[in-house]
Design a protein around this motif. Structure first.
Motif, PDB file in Angstrom:
ATOM      1  N   LEU A   1      -4.673  -6.703  18.750  1.00 35.00           N
ATOM      2  CA  LEU A   1      -4.063  -6.169  17.529  1.00 35.00           C
ATOM      3  C   LEU A   1      -3.465  -4.789  17.796  1.00 35.00           C
ATOM      4  CD1 LEU A   1      -3.807  -7.168  14.574  1.00 35.00           C
ATOM      5  CD2 LEU A   1      -5.826  -5.798  14.055  1.00 35.00           C
TER       6      LEU A   1
ATOM      7  N   ARG B   1       1.920  -5.109   7.659  1.00 34.73           N
ATOM      8  CA  ARG B   1       0.940  -6.203   7.637  1.00 34.73           C
ATOM      9  C   ARG B   1      -0.162  -5.964   8.662  1.00 34.73           C
ATOM     10  NH1 ARG B   1       5.282 -10.837   7.660  1.00 34.73           N
ATOM     11  NH2 ARG B   1       5.912 -10.761   5.481  1.00 34.73           N
TER      12      ARG B   1
ATOM     13  N   GLN C   1      -2.656  -3.712   7.336  1.00 38.73           N
ATOM     14  CA  GLN C   1      -3.557  -4.441   6.428  1.00 38.73           C
ATOM     15  C   GLN C   1      -4.649  -5.185   7.200  1.00 38.73           C
ATOM     16  OE1 GLN C   1      -0.112  -6.358   4.150  1.00 38.73           O
ATOM     17  NE2 GLN C   1      -1.756  -6.359   2.635  1.00 38.73           N
ATOM     18  N   VAL C   2      -4.277  -5.789   8.339  1.00 38.23           N
ATOM     19  CA  VAL C   2      -5.264  -6.513   9.144  1.00 38.23           C
ATOM     20  C   VAL C   2      -6.298  -5.527   9.702  1.00 38.23           C
ATOM     21  CG1 VAL C   2      -5.633  -7.978  11.179  1.00 38.23           C
ATOM     22  CG2 VAL C   2      -3.673  -8.416   9.672  1.00 38.23           C
TER      23      VAL C   2
ATOM     24  N   MET D   1      -8.669  -4.824   7.005  1.00 38.66           N
ATOM     25  CA  MET D   1      -9.597  -5.950   6.791  1.00 38.66           C
ATOM     26  C   MET D   1     -10.755  -5.903   7.789  1.00 38.66           C
ATOM     27  SD  MET D   1      -6.949  -9.065   6.197  1.00 38.66           S
ATOM     28  CE  MET D   1      -5.777  -9.051   4.854  1.00 38.66           C
TER      29      MET D   1
ATOM     30  N   ALA E   1      -7.900 -15.231  14.578  1.00 38.75           N
ATOM     31  CA  ALA E   1      -8.327 -14.830  13.236  1.00 38.75           C
ATOM     32  C   ALA E   1      -8.979 -16.020  12.526  1.00 38.75           C
ATOM     33  CB  ALA E   1      -7.146 -14.289  12.426  1.00 38.75           C
TER      34      ALA E   1
ATOM     35  N   LEU F   1     -11.438 -14.978   9.679  1.00 36.28           N
ATOM     36  CA  LEU F   1     -10.623 -13.957   9.008  1.00 36.28           C
ATOM     37  C   LEU F   1      -9.415 -14.628   8.351  1.00 36.28           C
ATOM     38  CD1 LEU F   1     -10.730 -11.376  11.954  1.00 36.28           C
ATOM     39  CD2 LEU F   1     -12.110 -11.297   9.861  1.00 36.28           C
TER      40      LEU F   1
ATOM     41  N   ALA G   1      -6.456 -12.448   7.126  1.00 36.55           N
ATOM     42  CA  ALA G   1      -5.727 -11.911   8.275  1.00 36.55           C
ATOM     43  C   ALA G   1      -4.871 -13.010   8.903  1.00 36.55           C
ATOM     44  CB  ALA G   1      -6.698 -11.337   9.299  1.00 36.55           C
TER      45      ALA G   1
END
Length: 171
Positions: A16, A59, A62-63, A66, A125, A130, A133
Motif C-alpha cells: 500500500l 482512496r 482512506q484505505v 481503515m 484485502a 477488509l 478496502a
C-alpha cells in the motif's frame, strides 16, 4: 529477542505504501504527458486520468485510515524506473511524429504496473477480510483498466499511424 514473522497483513501495508508513492508519481506523469501530447484526444485522456489519479491517492488515504495507519509513501523503484524511461523517451522522441505513440507506450507501462498492484491489493484485502478496502481498490483497478483501454484505442485510431513516417519524409 525473536523477530515477529511477517504475514499477509504486513505485505498488504508495505505494498500500500509502495502504491501510494507510485500513484502520486502517476499524477505528475499524467500532467507532464498531457503537456507533451500533440493529439488533442491524447492530451484530454492524460488530463482526465490525472484527475482520476488524484482520486486514487485519496482512496489510498482512506484505505490507510481503515487500517488505522498514517498514509505514508515508500519509494517505488518500479515507478521510478518507468518515469525515468518516460523522461528519456520524451527527450528522444518528444518533438518527432512518434512522440505521441511513445507517450502512449509510457502511459501504458504505468497503467499496467498499477493494474498489477491494485489487482493484488484487492485480492489481499479480500483475503484479510477488509471488504471496504477491497471495494475502494476495485474501483481504482477498474479505472486503471479503462485508462489503459482508452490509450490503446487512441493509439490504434490515429496516433500510431501518424507516427509512421518514412525515412525519406523524415530527412
Amino acid at each position: 529477542m525473536a523477530i515477529a514473522e511477517k504475514n499477509l497483513s504486513d505485505a498488504f501495508h508495505e505494498t500500500l505504501k509502495d502504491v501510494y508513492y507510485a500513484e502520486k508519481q502517476s499524477v505528475k506523469a499524467c500532467k507532464k504527458s498531457a503537456k507533451a501530447a500533440k493529439s488533442p484526444e491524447l492530451k484530454a485522456a492524460f488530463e482526465t486520468h490525472g484527475e482520476e489519479s488524484t482520486t486514487h491517492v485519496e482512496r489510498l488515504v482512506q484505505v490507510f485510515e481503515m487500517l488505522g495507519k498514517p498514509p505514508r509513501a515508500k519509494t517505488c523503484d518500479a515507478m521510478q524506473g518507468i518515469t525515468a524511461e518516460m523522461e528519456e523517451d520524451l527527450e528522444e522522441f518528444g518533438d518527432t511524429p512518434a512522440g505521441d505513440a511513445v507517450l502512449i507506450g509510457c502511459g501504458q507501462a504505468i497503467e499496467h504496473y498499477e493494474i498489477a498492484r491494485y489487482g493484488m491489493l484487492k485480492t489481499w484485502a479480500t483475503q484479510l477480510g477488509l471488504t471496504d478496502a477491497a471495494k475502494l481498490l476495485d474501483l481504482t483497478l477498474e479505472e486503471e483498466k479503462k485508462a489503459d483501454a482508452l490509450l490503446t484505442q487512441i493509439a490504434e485510431a490515429s496516433v500510431n499511424s501518424n507516427a509512421h513516417v518514412s525515412k525519406a519524409k523524415a530527412s
